[in-house]
Motif scaffolding. Structure first.
Motif, PDB file in Angstrom:
ATOM      1  N   ASP A 170      20.793  11.022  -3.513  1.00 45.48           N
ATOM      2  CA  ASP A 170      20.431  12.276  -4.170  1.00 45.48           C
ATOM      3  C   ASP A 170      19.336  12.047  -5.205  1.00 45.48           C
ATOM      4  OD1 ASP A 170      22.325  13.571  -2.692  1.00 45.48           O
ATOM      5  OD2 ASP A 170      23.777  13.790  -4.323  1.00 45.48           O
ATOM      6  N   ALA A 171      18.472  13.035  -5.356  1.00 46.11           N
ATOM      7  CA  ALA A 171      17.448  13.017  -6.392  1.00 46.11           C
ATOM      8  C   ALA A 171      17.023  14.449  -6.666  1.00 46.11           C
ATOM      9  CB  ALA A 171      16.242  12.172  -5.975  1.00 46.11           C
ATOM     10  N   ALA A 172      16.608  14.722  -7.894  1.00 43.73           N
ATOM     11  CA  ALA A 172      16.121  16.055  -8.261  1.00 43.73           C
ATOM     12  C   ALA A 172      14.648  16.217  -7.933  1.00 43.73           C
ATOM     13  CB  ALA A 172      16.372  16.297  -9.751  1.00 43.73           C
ATOM     14  N   ILE A 173      14.034  15.186  -7.411  1.00 44.55           N
ATOM     15  CA  ILE A 173      12.638  15.210  -6.997  1.00 44.55           C
ATOM     16  C   ILE A 173      12.563  14.732  -5.556  1.00 44.55           C
ATOM     17  CG2 ILE A 173      11.620  14.891  -9.279  1.00 44.55           C
ATOM     18  CD1 ILE A 173      11.497  11.906  -8.727  1.00 44.55           C
ATOM     19  N   ASP A 174      11.439  14.990  -4.913  1.00 49.57           N
ATOM     20  CA  ASP A 174      11.247  14.528  -3.546  1.00 49.57           C
ATOM     21  C   ASP A 174      10.849  13.055  -3.515  1.00 49.57           C
ATOM     22  OD1 ASP A 174       9.743  17.583  -2.229  1.00 49.57           O
ATOM     23  OD2 ASP A 174      11.841  16.995  -2.444  1.00 49.57           O
ATOM     24  N   TYR A 175      11.255  12.352  -2.499  1.00 50.45           N
ATOM     25  CA  TYR A 175      10.781  10.998  -2.265  1.00 50.45           C
ATOM     26  C   TYR A 175       9.335  11.063  -1.776  1.00 50.45           C
ATOM     27  CZ  TYR A 175      15.531   9.215  -2.780  1.00 50.45           C
ATOM     28  OH  TYR A 175      16.773   8.873  -3.285  1.00 50.45           O
ATOM     29  N   ALA A 176       8.594  10.007  -2.034  1.00 55.62           N
ATOM     30  CA  ALA A 176       7.184   9.978  -1.641  1.00 55.62           C
ATOM     31  C   ALA A 176       7.040   9.753  -0.142  1.00 55.62           C
ATOM     32  CB  ALA A 176       6.454   8.871  -2.405  1.00 55.62           C
ATOM     33  N   THR A 177       5.945  10.252   0.414  1.00 51.78           N
ATOM     34  CA  THR A 177       5.612   9.915   1.796  1.00 51.78           C
ATOM     35  C   THR A 177       5.159   8.461   1.849  1.00 51.78           C
ATOM     36  OG1 THR A 177       3.282  10.519   1.575  1.00 51.78           O
ATOM     37  CG2 THR A 177       4.829  12.285   2.165  1.00 51.78           C
ATOM     38  N   ASP A 178       5.173   7.872   3.020  1.00 55.19           N
ATOM     39  CA  ASP A 178       4.712   6.492   3.150  1.00 55.19           C
ATOM     40  C   ASP A 178       3.269   6.351   2.696  1.00 55.19           C
ATOM     41  OD1 ASP A 178       7.178   5.860   4.123  1.00 55.19           O
ATOM     42  OD2 ASP A 178       6.544   5.489   6.185  1.00 55.19           O
ATOM     43  N   GLU A 179       2.435   7.323   3.031  1.00 54.77           N
ATOM     44  CA  GLU A 179       1.030   7.254   2.638  1.00 54.77           C
ATOM     45  C   GLU A 179       0.878   7.315   1.127  1.00 54.77           C
ATOM     46  OE1 GLU A 179      -2.930   6.715   2.628  1.00 54.77           O
ATOM     47  OE2 GLU A 179      -1.523   6.422   4.291  1.00 54.77           O
ATOM     48  N   HIS A 180       1.689   8.127   0.472  1.00 53.90           N
ATOM     49  CA  HIS A 180       1.585   8.229  -0.982  1.00 53.90           C
ATOM     50  C   HIS A 180       2.177   7.000  -1.679  1.00 53.90           C
ATOM     51  CE1 HIS A 180       1.074  12.888  -0.822  1.00 53.90           C
ATOM     52  NE2 HIS A 180      -0.040  12.222  -0.522  1.00 53.90           N
ATOM     53  N   ILE A 181       3.107   6.329  -1.027  1.00 53.43           N
ATOM     54  CA  ILE A 181       3.549   5.038  -1.576  1.00 53.43           C
ATOM     55  C   ILE A 181       2.378   4.061  -1.552  1.00 53.43           C
ATOM     56  CG2 ILE A 181       5.044   3.035  -1.208  1.00 53.43           C
ATOM     57  CD1 ILE A 181       7.185   4.942  -0.140  1.00 53.43           C
ATOM     58  N   ARG A 182       1.646   4.052  -0.460  1.00 53.96           N
ATOM     59  CA  ARG A 182       0.479   3.161  -0.348  1.00 53.96           C
ATOM     60  C   ARG A 182      -0.557   3.471  -1.433  1.00 53.96           C
ATOM     61  NH1 ARG A 182      -0.785   0.206   4.106  1.00 53.96           N
ATOM     62  NH2 ARG A 182       0.727   0.182   5.839  1.00 53.96           N
ATOM     63  N   THR A 183      -0.893   4.732  -1.593  1.00 55.18           N
ATOM     64  CA  THR A 183      -1.938   5.080  -2.562  1.00 55.18           C
ATOM     65  C   THR A 183      -1.457   4.843  -3.992  1.00 55.18           C
ATOM     66  OG1 THR A 183      -1.234   7.413  -2.411  1.00 55.18           O
ATOM     67  CG2 THR A 183      -3.097   6.726  -1.045  1.00 55.18           C
ATOM     68  N   THR A 184      -0.171   5.048  -4.232  1.00 53.90           N
ATOM     69  CA  THR A 184       0.358   4.784  -5.580  1.00 53.90           C
ATOM     70  C   THR A 184       0.313   3.295  -5.895  1.00 53.90           C
ATOM     71  OG1 THR A 184       1.790   6.737  -5.498  1.00 53.90           O
ATOM     72  CG2 THR A 184       2.388   5.009  -7.062  1.00 53.90           C
ATOM     73  N   LEU A 185       0.653   2.458  -4.932  1.00 58.30           N
ATOM     74  CA  LEU A 185       0.567   1.014  -5.145  1.00 58.30           C
ATOM     75  C   LEU A 185      -0.853   0.592  -5.509  1.00 58.30           C
ATOM     76  CD1 LEU A 185       2.814  -0.174  -2.184  1.00 58.30           C
ATOM     77  CD2 LEU A 185       3.258  -0.619  -4.616  1.00 58.30           C
ATOM     78  N   GLU A 186      -1.845   1.162  -4.849  1.00 63.86           N
ATOM     79  CA  GLU A 186      -3.225   0.816  -5.148  1.00 63.86           C
ATOM     80  C   GLU A 186      -3.611   1.266  -6.560  1.00 63.86           C
ATOM     81  OE1 GLU A 186      -6.909  -0.762  -4.997  1.00 63.86           O
ATOM     82  OE2 GLU A 186      -5.179  -1.117  -3.694  1.00 63.86           O
ATOM     83  N   GLN A 187      -3.143   2.431  -6.966  1.00 65.37           N
ATOM     84  CA  GLN A 187      -3.464   2.900  -8.312  1.00 65.37           C
ATOM     85  C   GLN A 187      -2.755   2.072  -9.383  1.00 65.37           C
ATOM     86  OE1 GLN A 187      -5.928   4.979  -8.988  1.00 65.37           O
ATOM     87  NE2 GLN A 187      -6.223   4.941  -6.762  1.00 65.37           N
ATOM     88  N   LEU A 188      -1.540   1.655  -9.113  1.00 65.77           N
ATOM     89  CA  LEU A 188      -0.836   0.788 -10.058  1.00 65.77           C
ATOM     90  C   LEU A 188      -1.607  -0.510 -10.256  1.00 65.77           C
ATOM     91  CD1 LEU A 188       2.840   1.264  -8.812  1.00 65.77           C
ATOM     92  CD2 LEU A 188       1.899   2.085 -10.986  1.00 65.77           C
ATOM     93  N   ARG A 189      -2.107  -1.062  -9.160  1.00 65.44           N
ATOM     94  CA  ARG A 189      -2.880  -2.299  -9.235  1.00 65.44           C
ATOM     95  C   ARG A 189      -4.122  -2.101 -10.106  1.00 65.44           C
ATOM     96  NH1 ARG A 189      -2.933  -6.149  -5.866  1.00 65.44           N
ATOM     97  NH2 ARG A 189      -1.890  -4.880  -4.289  1.00 65.44           N
ATOM     98  N   GLN A 190      -4.881  -1.073  -9.806  1.00 61.37           N
ATOM     99  CA  GLN A 190      -6.122  -0.855 -10.534  1.00 61.37           C
ATOM    100  C   GLN A 190      -5.869  -0.471 -11.996  1.00 61.37           C
ATOM    101  OE1 GLN A 190      -9.439   1.136  -8.401  1.00 61.37           O
ATOM    102  NE2 GLN A 190      -7.966   1.455  -6.753  1.00 61.37           N
ATOM    103  N   ALA A 191      -4.835   0.337 -12.216  1.00 63.42           N
ATOM    104  CA  ALA A 191      -4.523   0.739 -13.587  1.00 63.42           C
ATOM    105  C   ALA A 191      -4.201  -0.480 -14.442  1.00 63.42           C
ATOM    106  CB  ALA A 191      -3.356   1.724 -13.586  1.00 63.42           C
ATOM    107  N   TYR A 192      -3.382  -1.378 -13.907  1.00 64.18           N
ATOM    108  CA  TYR A 192      -3.028  -2.588 -14.660  1.00 64.18           C
ATOM    109  C   TYR A 192      -4.257  -3.465 -14.883  1.00 64.18           C
ATOM    110  CZ  TYR A 192      -0.838  -6.976 -15.955  1.00 64.18           C
ATOM    111  OH  TYR A 192      -0.494  -8.127 -16.626  1.00 64.18           O
ATOM    112  N   ASP A 193      -5.046  -3.660 -13.852  1.00 63.26           N
ATOM    113  CA  ASP A 193      -6.234  -4.506 -13.976  1.00 63.26           C
ATOM    114  C   ASP A 193      -7.208  -3.969 -15.016  1.00 63.26           C
ATOM    115  OD1 ASP A 193      -5.386  -6.366 -12.128  1.00 63.26           O
ATOM    116  OD2 ASP A 193      -6.518  -5.508 -10.448  1.00 63.26           O
ATOM    117  N   GLN A 194      -7.195  -2.658 -15.240  1.00 65.76           N
ATOM    118  CA  GLN A 194      -8.098  -2.045 -16.207  1.00 65.76           C
ATOM    119  C   GLN A 194      -7.486  -1.941 -17.601  1.00 65.76           C
ATOM    120  OE1 GLN A 194      -9.213   1.616 -14.256  1.00 65.76           O
ATOM    121  NE2 GLN A 194     -10.285   0.538 -12.620  1.00 65.76           N
TER     122      GLN A 194
END
Length: 432
Positions: A170-194
């Motif tokens: 159960d969750a009060a929010i929706d789970y991410a799509t597989d594609e959005h998991i991919r794009t979020t991982l890339e943003q986490l990487r770049q955000a940390y590197d910056q």
């Protein structure tokens, strides 16, 4: 405040549902009334507040036994990347580009710190995560991105999550799509590197009757342990083999978070001590004053900002939404331009009050949302450009602010906390 997020993509189940303000309105009105009365005196607030600052808590062991305590000292790095666990994360040395914390010199005016933070950091179809990461880079700013753990957990694996007081998956929010998991991982990487901070917005975003307000210390620990499990094992859970490890260790880098709906801070503070966290941004609201500690943890609340001649607003998009369209996410379009300007003006009045006054940090919290025609996103765009370019301003993460606060003399911090927001003091009498 962080009640609901009915927007594009998959973030919320009830996209057309009105955000419920019940947990927010009494807090806003009560604090606002106090502020209006106080601000009448001499043009700024006259506050009498106890100093709740306590020594930083020592790291201990989690009662749940699942999360290792953090070391207070950064280990010496040998220059080699160390892959961790299943390859989802790695240790690549101390984060680069961080603010160097130094004590104020006698008579020195403090920097004007501004912290922009984002709840539930997800790179969805709106690409707002990448937009603000890029905007931070453009204006030499660092931000805090609070990641929701289940945004790295595929919906097909949702049964791995069991929120406190809720059924498995159960969750009060929706789970991410597989594609959005991919794009979020890339943003986490770049955000940390910056140089940006990755914090936590926990997992299921539960509020009200079975939300964090009612969770025990051990239940909060369960939520934290599951957050770590999802973010440290995304490679196993997703099966993605073409994405490299994230360039950081979550247990080293996560030093604080913001609870959904700003609920449950008392027990949350007790829980996070055993994880070595150093701050919490879950307090529902306070005056624009220099922060204190609660139970040895830096307390970074949302803040009351001037809004109209008679009213104040908390420094988060949801509160402007509530004031302007009574919580309706798609209000009267003919008012959008006016509401956007009112939001910008409120942020800037709050900023100017301390920039030319006490220099207390300004905390701004937001969501990646298109509420009321995305006017709150547009307002933040303007504020970032206006404030992060000013002399003496440092747009930093909560983690960097914690570092800076930790190296100041206790006497200096105590003196700073006596200042009213609009008070421009003789700094030689404050910083000794």
């Amino acid at each position: 405040m962080t009640r609901t997020k009915p927007s594009t993509g998959h973030r919320r189940r009830a996209r057309a549902r009105r955000p419920a303000p019940r947990a927010t309105r009494p807090q806003v009105m009560t604090l606002a009334a106090l502020l209006v009365v106080a601000s009448v005196v001499a043009g700024f607030m006259v506050l009498t507040r106890p100093d709740h600052t306590e020594p930083t808590a020592a790291s201990g062991s989690s009662k749940s036994g699942k999360a290792a305590p953090k070391s207070t000292a950064e280990p010496k790095w040998d220059g080699k990347t160390k892959i961790l666990g299943d390859g989802s994360t790695s240790y690549t040395g101390p984060q680069k580009g961080q603010l160097k914390p130094v004590p104020l010199k006698p008579g020195e005016k403090p920097p004007q710190f501004v912290v922009f933070s984002w709840d539930g950091a997800l790179e969805g179809s709106d690409h707002l995560f990448s937009h603000y990461r890029e905007l931070a880079k453009e204006y030499n700013a660092h931000m805090t991105f609070f990641l929701t753990g289940i945004y790295l957990l595929p919906k097909s694996k949702k049964d791995l999550y069991q929120g406190p007081m809720h059924g498995r998956g159960d969750a009060a929010i929706d789970y991410a799509t597989d594609e959005h998991i991919r794009t979020t991982l890339e943003q986490l990487r770049q955000a940390y590197d910056q140089g940006n901070e990755i914090g936590t917005h926990f997992n299921g975003h539960f509020c009200e009757a079975k939300g964090g307000k009612y969770w025990s210390v051990d239940q909060w620990k369960s939520e934290i342990d599951q957050f770590y499990s999802f973010v440290e094992n995304w490679k196993t859970n997703t099966g993605f083999k073409d994405i490299p490890a994230l360039p950081f260790d979550f247990k080293k880098e996560v030093t604080g978070g913001r609870a959904p709906c700003l609920e449950g801070q008392p027990n949350l503070l007790k829980a996070i001590k055993s994880y070595g966290w150093r701050y919490d941004a879950s307090s529902p609201g306070d005056f624009q004053i220099w922060p204190t500690k609660k139970n040895g943890i830096w307390d970074f609340p949302l803040q009351l900002l001037p809004y109209t001649d008679k009213n104040q607003a908390l420094s988060m998009d949801f509160n402007f939404l509530y004031n302007q369209s009574n919580g309706e996410v798609h209000g009267d379009p003919s008012q959008y331009a006016n509401w956007e300007q009112m939001t910008v003006d409120s942020y800037m009045k709050g900023f100017n009050r301390v920039y030319y006054g006490s220099r207390a940090p300004l905390f701004i919290g937001n969501h990646f949302e298109d509420w009321n025609g995305s006017i709150y996103m547009k307002a933040i765009d303007q504020v970032i450009k206006n404030v992060c370019t000013k002399k003496g301003v440092k747009c930093v993460s909560f983690k960097e602010l914690s570092d800076w606060m930790d190296v100041q003399k206790p006497s200096t911090l105590a003196a700073l906390r006596t200042l009213d927001p609009a008070q421009n003091p003789d700094w030689s009498a404050v910083v000794k």
